[in-house]
Design an enzyme around this catalytic site. Sequence first.
Site: not given
Length: 483
Positions: A134, A273, A275, A277
Amino acid sequence: MVSSIIRNQSPVGLTGKLENIEGSLPKDGITLPKTPLFGTDGIRGRVGDLLSAPLALQVGFWTGVVLRTYASNPGPIILGQDSRNSSDMLAMALSAGLTAAGLEVWYLGLCPTPCVAYLTNTTNAVGGVMISASHNPPEDNGIKIFDAKGGKLSPGLQREIEAGIRGNISTADNVNNCGRHYSRPELISDYADSLKQPFQSNHFQGMKIVLDVAWGASVGLALSVFKSMGAEVICLHNKADGDRINVDCGSTHLQVLQGAVREHGADLGFAFDGDADRVLAVDNQGREVNGDYLLFLWGNSLKQKQQLPDNLIVSTVMANLGFERAWKQLGGKFIRTAVGDQYVQAEMRKTGGMLGGEQSGHILCRHYGITGDGLLTALHLAALVQESGMSLADMIDGSFQTYPQLLQNVRVEDRNQRINWKKYQPLQDAIAAAEAAMGDTGRVLVRASGTEPVIRVMVEAELADVASYWTHELVSVVQQHLT
């Protein structure tokens, strides 16, 4: 030779369904911590320390074993990754373990975490796995596991996977029913189409938008989605770079995005960020717009359309008091959970809530998605700005005033100390003193991060100097007794 699983010691949460699963893998080269492997968002840690190819092999194998056990008709498993240098290695090890457990792997390659969740939910997949840490720095990585509906794996199933990894369930020496590994990057376009589906093709015509994709998982995809909807896009850090993912960029470092929005005279900007999400926004004046404001604006829009059951927003203990009180003044209902989008998601399922999220930018809207999704959230906020005829700055100024809120991280390397921080009486005494002094004019939140080796100290108060004073006091106590 294949034989059934033999129980050494039954762990909590096992139901007996694992009795006849076939196969085994060697466990050489794995050093496991005494504390649980799974944190608030999967397994996360330093590559070469906690995370290694042998561990990923075991995680893949036991994830496959457990997911197959509870599936009536096991389908494939979706596997994706971010751009970290270690993600390729972990992907191959995980795939080896998953195929050893008899699953067919559909490997997406570089993609956002919500893409894995979406495809897991919309295909006959038995589950999904995303390799990402993340917002963490490049040297970290993580393994996130999704159930067949695209939701975060339940704590019970996490315990069963960990029980296998730790040897609390033992297997025979060999496997003879292996699955296959297939590269399926073309499936990512299905996810992209789902993001655009609620909007007209040129919905953002005339808008200038800056995107910071943090050298991460949304490289290429974010730019193409916004451009295909008519926006003029300036894209920062738009290359997959495992050495620079999240470094001085993205949702944890907004300065570059803020400067670019002002320089280009953009309508707004978004920072994802690693990833994708989560997302934070920047208004047309270059000011940060965090998850509290995203929830308030989106919630108010849904409320006006009568699309928000009970006018409920689910957020976490980190949500600003100013946000909560403003929402309640509008007649809204507000529920707080522990920090972590899995807890928000669980509360939304329990209450029937349709909107929830975190101050950090994890936003879940069940009208359009099944998990926190930075790209989805960014598209809908841009649409709110376009449809309102107002600037994002004006929308923010007309919403609510935040209480001064200070958050400071104290690095605590010892995992046992982080998990057991509540046992340190001097810290409990200091927290009690701060809460007594502020009364109902402020609050204190101290917690161990589930994703980083830190203790987080947050103080919120009506007066900035009060928040500053008690933050300093509490941080000093943590440093004295836990570091």
